[in-house]
Enzyme design. Sequence first.
Site, PDB file in Angstrom:
ATOM      1  N   CYS A 151       0.824  -1.206   0.000  1.00  9.17           N
ATOM      2  CA  CYS A 151       0.000   0.000   0.000  1.00  9.17           C
ATOM      3  C   CYS A 151       0.863   1.261   0.000  1.00  9.17           C
ATOM      4  O   CYS A 151       1.968   1.271   0.531  1.00  9.17           O
ATOM      5  CB  CYS A 151      -0.873   0.032   1.245  1.00  9.17           C
ATOM      6  SG  CYS A 151      -1.850  -1.445   1.453  1.00  9.17           S
ATOM      7  N   ARG A 206       4.749   0.203  -6.059  1.00 11.44           N
ATOM      8  CA  ARG A 206       4.699  -0.649  -4.871  1.00 11.44           C
ATOM      9  C   ARG A 206       3.713  -1.803  -5.035  1.00 11.44           C
ATOM     10  O   ARG A 206       3.762  -2.764  -4.270  1.00 11.44           O
ATOM     11  CB  ARG A 206       4.306   0.186  -3.643  1.00 11.44           C
ATOM     12  CG  ARG A 206       5.339   1.231  -3.288  1.00 11.44           C
ATOM     13  CD  ARG A 206       4.780   2.241  -2.319  1.00 11.44           C
ATOM     14  NE  ARG A 206       4.584   1.704  -0.992  1.00 11.44           N
ATOM     15  CZ  ARG A 206       5.406   1.907   0.030  1.00 11.44           C
ATOM     16  NH1 ARG A 206       6.480   2.631  -0.136  1.00 11.44           N
ATOM     17  NH2 ARG A 206       5.148   1.402   1.210  1.00 11.44           N
ATOM     18  N   TRP A 237      -3.198  -2.497  -1.371  1.00 13.92           N
ATOM     19  CA  TRP A 237      -2.881  -3.874  -1.769  1.00 13.92           C
ATOM     20  C   TRP A 237      -3.648  -4.750  -0.781  1.00 13.92           C
ATOM     21  O   TRP A 237      -3.350  -4.755   0.409  1.00 13.92           O
ATOM     22  CB  TRP A 237      -1.374  -4.101  -1.660  1.00 13.92           C
ATOM     23  CG  TRP A 237      -0.902  -5.411  -2.220  1.00 13.92           C
ATOM     24  CD1 TRP A 237      -0.593  -5.694  -3.516  1.00 13.92           C
ATOM     25  CD2 TRP A 237      -0.638  -6.613  -1.474  1.00 13.92           C
ATOM     26  NE1 TRP A 237      -0.163  -6.990  -3.624  1.00 13.92           N
ATOM     27  CE2 TRP A 237      -0.187  -7.584  -2.400  1.00 13.92           C
ATOM     28  CE3 TRP A 237      -0.751  -6.973  -0.128  1.00 13.92           C
ATOM     29  CZ2 TRP A 237       0.159  -8.876  -2.020  1.00 13.92           C
ATOM     30  CZ3 TRP A 237      -0.410  -8.267   0.252  1.00 13.92           C
ATOM     31  CH2 TRP A 237       0.034  -9.197  -0.700  1.00 13.92           C
ATOM     32  N   ASN A 282      -1.480   1.963   6.156  1.00 16.34           N
ATOM     33  CA  ASN A 282      -0.633   0.844   5.695  1.00 16.34           C
ATOM     34  C   ASN A 282      -0.348  -0.047   6.895  1.00 16.34           C
ATOM     35  O   ASN A 282      -0.138   0.459   7.999  1.00 16.34           O
ATOM     36  CB  ASN A 282       0.714   1.359   5.153  1.00 16.34           C
ATOM     37  CG  ASN A 282       0.587   1.973   3.788  1.00 16.34           C
ATOM     38  OD1 ASN A 282      -0.503   2.074   3.250  1.00 16.34           O
ATOM     39  ND2 ASN A 282       1.710   2.399   3.234  1.00 16.34           N
ATOM     40  N   GLY A 283      -0.278  -1.358   6.665  1.00 12.53           N
ATOM     41  CA  GLY A 283       0.014  -2.273   7.778  1.00 12.53           C
ATOM     42  C   GLY A 283      -1.209  -3.116   8.093  1.00 12.53           C
ATOM     43  O   GLY A 283      -2.188  -3.132   7.335  1.00 12.53           O
ATOM     44  N   GLU A 314       7.666 -14.366 -11.945  1.00  5.61           N
ATOM     45  CA  GLU A 314       6.944 -13.225 -11.374  1.00  5.61           C
ATOM     46  C   GLU A 314       6.467 -12.225 -12.425  1.00  5.61           C
ATOM     47  O   GLU A 314       5.465 -11.564 -12.226  1.00  5.61           O
ATOM     48  CB  GLU A 314       7.719 -12.530 -10.246  1.00  5.61           C
ATOM     49  CG  GLU A 314       8.960 -11.809 -10.628  1.00  5.61           C
ATOM     50  CD  GLU A 314       9.684 -11.197  -9.426  1.00  5.61           C
ATOM     51  OE1 GLU A 314       9.053 -10.912  -8.404  1.00  5.61           O
ATOM     52  OE2 GLU A 314      10.908 -11.000  -9.540  1.00  5.61           O
ATOM     53  N   HIS A 363      17.153 -36.445  -9.534  1.00  9.11           N
ATOM     54  CA  HIS A 363      16.423 -36.958  -8.367  1.00  9.11           C
ATOM     55  C   HIS A 363      14.933 -36.620  -8.445  1.00  9.11           C
ATOM     56  O   HIS A 363      14.248 -36.656  -7.432  1.00  9.11           O
ATOM     57  CB  HIS A 363      17.043 -36.392  -7.082  1.00  9.11           C
ATOM     58  CG  HIS A 363      18.468 -36.800  -6.897  1.00  9.11           C
ATOM     59  ND1 HIS A 363      18.842 -38.088  -6.594  1.00  9.11           N
ATOM     60  CD2 HIS A 363      19.617 -36.109  -7.036  1.00  9.11           C
ATOM     61  CE1 HIS A 363      20.166 -38.164  -6.527  1.00  9.11           C
ATOM     62  NE2 HIS A 363      20.659 -36.970  -6.798  1.00  9.11           N
ATOM     63  N   LYS A 421       5.995  -4.274  -4.272  1.00 11.29           N
ATOM     64  CA  LYS A 421       7.439  -4.024  -4.272  1.00 11.29           C
ATOM     65  C   LYS A 421       8.038  -4.266  -2.898  1.00 11.29           C
ATOM     66  O   LYS A 421       9.084  -4.864  -2.758  1.00 11.29           O
ATOM     67  CB  LYS A 421       7.709  -2.586  -4.725  1.00 11.29           C
ATOM     68  CG  LYS A 421       9.181  -2.204  -4.769  1.00 11.29           C
ATOM     69  CD  LYS A 421       9.914  -2.997  -5.825  1.00 11.29           C
ATOM     70  CE  LYS A 421      11.397  -2.756  -5.830  1.00 11.29           C
ATOM     71  NZ  LYS A 421      12.130  -3.808  -6.564  1.00 11.29           N
TER      72      LYS A 421
END
Length: 617
Positions: free
Chosen positions: A2, A27, A74, A100-101, A497, A513, A612
Amino acid sequence: MCGIVGYIGNRKASEVLIKGLKRLEYRGYDSAGIALCNNNSCQIYKCKGKVQDLEKLLQDKNAEGSIGIGHTRWATHGEPNDVNAHPHTSMRGNFIIIHNGIIENYSKLKAGLEEEGYVFKGETDTEVLANLFEYVYLNHLNNGDKISPEDIIRETLQMVEGAYGLVILCNDYPDFMIAARKGSPLVIGIGKDEYFVASDATPIIEYTNSVIYLNDDDIAIISRSSLNLTNLKNMKKKPDIQKIDLKIDEIEKGGFDHYMLKEIYEQPRAIRDTCRGRLDFRSKSIHLGGLHNIFDKLAGAKRIIIVACGTSWHAGLVGEYLFEEFARIPTEVEYASEFRYRNPIINKDDIVIAISQSGETADTLAAVQMAKNAGAIVIGICNVVGASIPRETIAGVYTHAGPEIGVASTKAFTAQITVLTMMAMAVGLANKGLTEKEFSQLVDELYIIPEKIEEILERSECIRDISEKIKDVSNSIYLGRGYLYPVALEGALKLKEISYIHAEGYPAAEMKHGPIALIDEKMPVIVIATKDNSYDKIVSNIQEVKARKGVIIAVVTEGDVTIKSIADYVIEVPKTDFALAPLLTVIPLQLLSYYIATMRGCNVDQPRNLAKSVTVE
Ligand code: M6R
């Protein structure tokens, strides 16, 4: 993740906010919104999608006001939609906030508020916080208490568990905004009769280079003409005003189609800058000023633990090879997210190195705290000056890659490896893991690495042609050995990505393997096989793939004829020391991913679902 931007002054706030949100697009986000305050009333405009969509929404609106806040979200709690987009308003309209958070105890707080009659429009933890501010405020008002909005914020934030970077508008106090930080960065830009708030400096630098980085628990009350700084305990604080040395052209595309391509091409410059003043070619020496206070402890360490995430973790893996080879110090590389939760053994004489481009990655930051609490010496390798990790560590080395805007990390990776190489060389010389002659040869070789990268970049046409041939595949495998195994992991991460092609990286010998079962004529296998002490072994691995009709794309040392005769496509890189080969061999892999992704029409700078800087767990 965010992004936050806030403005108070005399400009048209909507213009500052929209421009700022565009600067923060890198971001990663999925909705955007702004709140504008004019003549004591605030309007909110927000929507799912991009800042461009928000601009369209604003087109026929009277977006006036010289105070405002803006946000790119986000999604964490609740899907990306118009309702969950920030800003959020409290139920009775007293508080408007961007955040944010993550508020970890939000469901308990929400239940309490619901019992008090609060009704929620969306599913976010931020809306809970907006309503909590209001609940505390109205309670005091009803009791006749004389209490400032700042005290309301302070009292409310004591009830909150989790992380926040917050900007708050209070309808009853329309001439100021409040910013508060715990665990999620905020920077305040100081202009003349104006202030800017943002989650990083990029929206601010075209207006001012005077900034204040908030510390955890700081609360700033900002009006047009003043800034008052206190903390959660209501202690007055003196703002530490710093000058930032970031130029606007550093955060623009400079003629390239994408930030990612610009950043790939910036690598020779980024490595030169990272070495400048540290790697002395003439006196054959290395000076790392940021490690001065702990260098003897580093050189005498019994063990090094490197913690990081994503690409930075891959750089850490290269660091493991470097420290063990040059300095003979046992080195472990840990995903920060695993390290922090698995009760690791950390001894007082261990050195912990945290690597992070952003310096804000939540898991890496938590691993740093944990290592500090256990008494270890913690060193940071970070790109963003003034970020949380450099501030939380006792010593460190900045990579001078410059702002990295593309979500896919490129120049930060090679700059991190450059720092790790210099550190391991300096320690190796000090503790006799390296002889003076070996050290001096490495200095010479590291010094000319940027020129060799330039040579590779000049051959990008050949990489574009190969990309055209394989752009439609659905799966791919990357193989490497020794120093080139982390490069295989990084190549695979880059491809997946930004192009959304499934890609896996393996140590080449591991292929038999299990992964060898996947090989058929549709499977491209990208082998990083420059000349080193496992060259013959990797040639055998290539034969094994060819025997099963896999398509080989090999990154080889210039002039290699053996692999050229077996592989379907080869990309040549100049010869260098084994230990420095990651710095060269990763470049074609970055370009390969870039070209494939653009040919597939993907948004390389802002790939879907990615952010980001990952400031939540
Ligand atoms: O800022 P950091 O270096 O701590 O970030 C770590 C990862 O999130 C980051 O490297 C991520 O993996 C990138 N998208 C890779 O390109």
